[in-house]
Design a protein around this motif. Structure first.
Motif, PDB file in Angstrom:
ATOM      1  N   ARG A  71      39.332  42.642  44.326  1.00  0.00           N
ATOM      2  CA  ARG A  71      40.543  41.816  44.290  1.00  0.00           C
ATOM      3  C   ARG A  71      40.253  40.448  43.660  1.00  0.00           C
ATOM      4  NH1 ARG A  71      44.484  40.630  49.519  1.00  0.00           N
ATOM      5  NH2 ARG A  71      45.825  39.054  48.515  1.00  0.00           N
ATOM      6  N   THR A  72      39.096  39.879  43.974  1.00  0.00           N
ATOM      7  CA  THR A  72      38.706  38.594  43.382  1.00  0.00           C
ATOM      8  C   THR A  72      38.652  38.693  41.868  1.00  0.00           C
ATOM      9  OG1 THR A  72      37.365  38.080  45.344  1.00  0.00           O
ATOM     10  CG2 THR A  72      36.926  36.808  43.348  1.00  0.00           C
ATOM     11  N   LEU A  73      38.028  39.736  41.367  1.00  0.00           N
ATOM     12  CA  LEU A  73      37.893  39.913  39.920  1.00  0.00           C
ATOM     13  C   LEU A  73      39.244  40.099  39.246  1.00  0.00           C
ATOM     14  CD1 LEU A  73      34.710  42.083  40.103  1.00  0.00           C
ATOM     15  CD2 LEU A  73      34.904  40.089  38.603  1.00  0.00           C
ATOM     16  N   ARG A  74      40.136  40.799  39.884  1.00  0.00           N
ATOM     17  CA  ARG A  74      41.483  40.951  39.311  1.00  0.00           C
ATOM     18  C   ARG A  74      42.184  39.586  39.231  1.00  0.00           C
ATOM     19  NH1 ARG A  74      44.064  45.884  38.496  1.00  0.00           N
ATOM     20  NH2 ARG A  74      42.753  47.699  38.892  1.00  0.00           N
ATOM     21  N   CYS A  75      41.952  38.738  40.224  1.00  0.00           N
ATOM     22  CA  CYS A  75      42.510  37.381  40.164  1.00  0.00           C
ATOM     23  C   CYS A  75      41.903  36.605  39.002  1.00  0.00           C
ATOM     24  CB  CYS A  75      42.245  36.639  41.472  1.00  0.00           C
ATOM     25  SG  CYS A  75      43.190  37.218  42.904  1.00  0.00           S
ATOM     26  N   TRP A  76      40.595  36.726  38.811  1.00  0.00           N
ATOM     27  CA  TRP A  76      39.932  36.008  37.723  1.00  0.00           C
ATOM     28  C   TRP A  76      40.433  36.477  36.356  1.00  0.00           C
ATOM     29  CZ3 TRP A  76      34.209  36.474  39.797  1.00  0.00           C
ATOM     30  CH2 TRP A  76      34.050  35.598  40.889  1.00  0.00           C
ATOM     31  N   VAL A  77      40.591  37.788  36.199  1.00  0.00           N
ATOM     32  CA  VAL A  77      41.092  38.313  34.927  1.00  0.00           C
ATOM     33  C   VAL A  77      42.505  37.795  34.671  1.00  0.00           C
ATOM     34  CG1 VAL A  77      41.773  40.395  33.667  1.00  0.00           C
ATOM     35  CG2 VAL A  77      39.606  40.349  34.911  1.00  0.00           C
ATOM     36  N   ALA A  78      43.329  37.790  35.702  1.00  0.00           N
ATOM     37  CA  ALA A  78      44.701  37.283  35.552  1.00  0.00           C
ATOM     38  C   ALA A  78      44.692  35.812  35.148  1.00  0.00           C
ATOM     39  CB  ALA A  78      45.473  37.471  36.853  1.00  0.00           C
ATOM     40  N   ASN A  79      43.797  35.027  35.741  1.00  0.00           N
ATOM     41  CA  ASN A  79      43.688  33.613  35.373  1.00  0.00           C
ATOM     42  C   ASN A  79      43.238  33.447  33.929  1.00  0.00           C
ATOM     43  OD1 ASN A  79      44.446  32.791  37.930  1.00  0.00           O
ATOM     44  ND2 ASN A  79      42.359  32.387  38.633  1.00  0.00           N
ATOM     45  N   LEU A  80      42.258  34.252  33.533  1.00  0.00           N
ATOM     46  CA  LEU A  80      41.754  34.166  32.158  1.00  0.00           C
ATOM     47  C   LEU A  80      42.843  34.527  31.161  1.00  0.00           C
ATOM     48  CD1 LEU A  80      39.422  33.774  30.149  1.00  0.00           C
ATOM     49  CD2 LEU A  80      38.791  36.167  30.540  1.00  0.00           C
ATOM     50  N   GLU A  81      43.556  35.603  31.415  1.00  0.00           N
ATOM     51  CA  GLU A  81      44.602  36.025  30.491  1.00  0.00           C
ATOM     52  C   GLU A  81      45.748  35.007  30.442  1.00  0.00           C
ATOM     53  OE1 GLU A  81      43.986  40.868  30.512  1.00  0.00           O
ATOM     54  OE2 GLU A  81      45.479  39.994  31.866  1.00  0.00           O
ATOM     55  N   ALA A  82      46.040  34.380  31.572  1.00  0.00           N
ATOM     56  CA  ALA A  82      47.106  33.379  31.605  1.00  0.00           C
ATOM     57  C   ALA A  82      46.732  32.125  30.830  1.00  0.00           C
ATOM     58  CB  ALA A  82      47.442  33.016  33.053  1.00  0.00           C
ATOM     59  N   ASN A  83      45.418  31.893  30.687  1.00  0.00           N
ATOM     60  CA  ASN A  83      44.927  30.709  29.971  1.00  0.00           C
ATOM     61  C   ASN A  83      44.153  31.104  28.715  1.00  0.00           C
ATOM     62  OD1 ASN A  83      45.484  28.323  31.950  1.00  0.00           O
ATOM     63  ND2 ASN A  83      44.612  29.935  33.241  1.00  0.00           N
ATOM     64  N   TRP A  84      44.576  32.216  28.102  1.00  0.00           N
ATOM     65  CA  TRP A  84      43.786  32.810  27.016  1.00  0.00           C
ATOM     66  C   TRP A  84      43.590  31.861  25.833  1.00  0.00           C
ATOM     67  CZ3 TRP A  84      40.608  36.704  26.948  1.00  0.00           C
ATOM     68  CH2 TRP A  84      40.146  37.190  25.721  1.00  0.00           C
ATOM     69  N   ASP A  85      44.630  31.247  25.385  1.00  0.00           N
ATOM     70  CA  ASP A  85      44.502  30.378  24.210  1.00  0.00           C
ATOM     71  C   ASP A  85      43.543  29.226  24.474  1.00  0.00           C
ATOM     72  OD1 ASP A  85      46.266  31.985  22.846  1.00  0.00           O
ATOM     73  OD2 ASP A  85      48.003  30.689  23.160  1.00  0.00           O
ATOM     74  N   GLN A  86      43.594  28.678  25.655  1.00  0.00           N
ATOM     75  CA  GLN A  86      42.688  27.585  25.991  1.00  0.00           C
ATOM     76  C   GLN A  86      41.252  28.080  26.104  1.00  0.00           C
ATOM     77  OE1 GLN A  86      43.928  25.358  29.427  1.00  0.00           O
ATOM     78  NE2 GLN A  86      42.274  23.856  29.255  1.00  0.00           N
ATOM     79  N   ALA A  87      41.080  29.288  26.660  1.00  0.00           N
ATOM     80  CA  ALA A  87      39.736  29.869  26.759  1.00  0.00           C
ATOM     81  C   ALA A  87      39.133  30.068  25.378  1.00  0.00           C
ATOM     82  CB  ALA A  87      39.786  31.197  27.513  1.00  0.00           C
TER      83      ALA A  87
END
Length: 435
Positions: free
Chosen positions: A365-381
């Motif tokens: 579940r933690t990793l799914r949260c991290w992936v969601a955060n990364l995708e939500a901030n993709w351009d900045q990443a």
């Protein structure tokens, strides 16, 4: 033109497209019918005709990479270089492909031969493309101090702002503990830190001296000092982590209670602590160094001192092979031990093991949260670390989540205590105090 002639013409045309030429390779890897849509650089496609989840084959260089490095490494290089990409729900695509190609042997010599034939027909034969610059190249003796420092730097020293994008403000890079369906990632990370603190007995006696090995960005140290008045020493061999952790400690006004050191655990000597936490660091120690590791920790604890070792585990143990995606791009020299071996090693070092707890589903579940955060901030990443490294982290975290969900890997907290000469351990009678 007759119907038969039209069908033959259509078939000949299809064979000349990238999708038609790739057909033998896809069959070799995935069976007669690709379970997800494959879209190629020339606009042709294979697999299900609709759906938003797909694999993009953007260049014939993907073939060259697979031909020269059959299996996971070739595919990984193609993905990192941008010759392959995943669109849509990365979890769905990976799980579907995993089910269709359940045996990695399908990606071996047979796929290489098919790739060679396709590359010849596409005119894509040639020397192997250079590996992407993000690939780790380890030198020296495995798990020597210098090589370990290089491995840690490869993984962690890629920019604190990048990690903050997907880890969240707590900057906690280990699994959270979700107490109910509505628990946020931040609250779940705090719950994990509190569980560790209670297992170590930090709340029983304010002012206890805690050593946090592999302290990361200081989240466990900050929690222990703030919530329980602990005196904390955190050690890491990541320069960027140490710098950020010191800033966070100073901002919290805890410099008098928390010390962050850029220090290898093997250099810890001549000090005594009441408790030791090691959260998400043990995976970097290695089987050959396990006895030394627990011996060092044991030497730092007096009677009734406790160790909480929180680490990813694998049944039978798992060394991340040099041809694997995760070893080349994520965790160079990483090793996962069987939790049974961890327990035995701790006992041999002089600990009495008092509790073992799995948090496997929590890590998924933690990793799914991290992936969601990364995708939500993709351009900045992408702006911070580039598209290749952003893709690396997306793939590695999504694949790891699936590994925790299907039980291929797990994560365990193992609690040990140092008994006194009469066998006293000063442990609570039940787990009730930890909840």
């Amino acid at each position: 033109m007759s119907t038969d002639e039209r069908e033959r013409t259509s078939e000949q045309t299809t064979r000349k497209t990238a999708a038609g030429l790739f057909d033998p390779l896809l069959r070799a890897v995935l069976g007669d019918s690709p379970p997800v849509r494959f879209e190629f650089w020339d606009g042709s496609s294979a697999g299900p005709p609709d759906g938003s989840d797909s694999v993009k084959v953007k260049s014939s260089n993907a073939l060259r990479r697979l031909m020269w490095s059959p299996g996971e490494l070739g595919l990984g290089r193609a993905y990192v270089a941008g010759d392959l990409d995943v669109e849509g729900d990365v979890f769905t695509v990976l799980r579907t492909l995993q089910g269709a190609a359940s045996n990695d042997a399908h990606l071996g010599i047979g796929a290489a031969v098919s790739a060679l034939g396709v590359a010849r027909r596409l005119g894509a034969l040639g020397l192997p493309p250079s590996p992407p610059p993000e690939e780790a190249r380890q030198h020296g003796r495995r798990h020597s101090r210098r090589r370990d420092a290089d491995a840690i730097s490869h993984h962690y020293d890629v920019g604190n702002d990048f990690y903050r994008l997907f880890l969240g403000p707590s900057l906690t890079y280990s699994c959270a503990r979700f107490t109910d369906d509505d628990t946020s990632l931040e609250d779940a990370q705090s719950a994990k830190h509190e569980l560790i603190s209670r297992k170590l007995g930090l709340g029983e006696r304010p002012g206890m001296r805690l050593l946090d090995i592999g302290c990361g960005w200081g989240s466990m140290a900050l929690h222990a000092a703030t919530r329980h008045g602990a005196e904390v020493v955190g050690v890491t061999i990541s320069a960027e982590q140490a710098a950020a952790a010191r800033e966070r400690v100073a901002e919290a006004g805890l410099s008098d209670r928390v010390e962050i050191r850029l220090q290898d655990y093997r250099d810890l000597a001549g000090e005594t602590f009441d408790a030791v936490s090691s959260v998400g660091m043990f995976e970097h120690v290695g089987t050959a160094r396990t006895a030394e590791y627990f011996s060092v920790v044991r030497s730092l604890l007096g009677p009734h001192g406790r160790l909480l070792n929180h680490a990813i585990s694998s049944v039978g143990g798992s060394v991340m092979g040099r041809k694997s995606f995760i070893a080349r791009y994520v965790f160079p020299d990483g090793e996962l031990l069987d939790v049974g071996e961890v327990v035995l090693a701790m006992e041999r070092a002089g600990f009495e093991v008092r509790d073992v707890e799995s948090l496997r589903e929590h890590y998924a579940r933690t990793l799914r949260c991290w992936v969601a955060n990364l995708e939500a901030n993709w351009d900045q990443a992408v702006a911070l670390v580039g598209p290749a490294r952003a893709r690396i982290w997306r793939l590695y975290m999504a694949a790891s989540a699936l590994g925790f969900e299907d039980g291929g890997i797990a994560v365990h907290q193992v609690l040990g205590v140092v008994p006194d000469s009469s066998g006293g351990a000063d442990m609570p009678a039940t787990r009730g105090d930890w909840e």
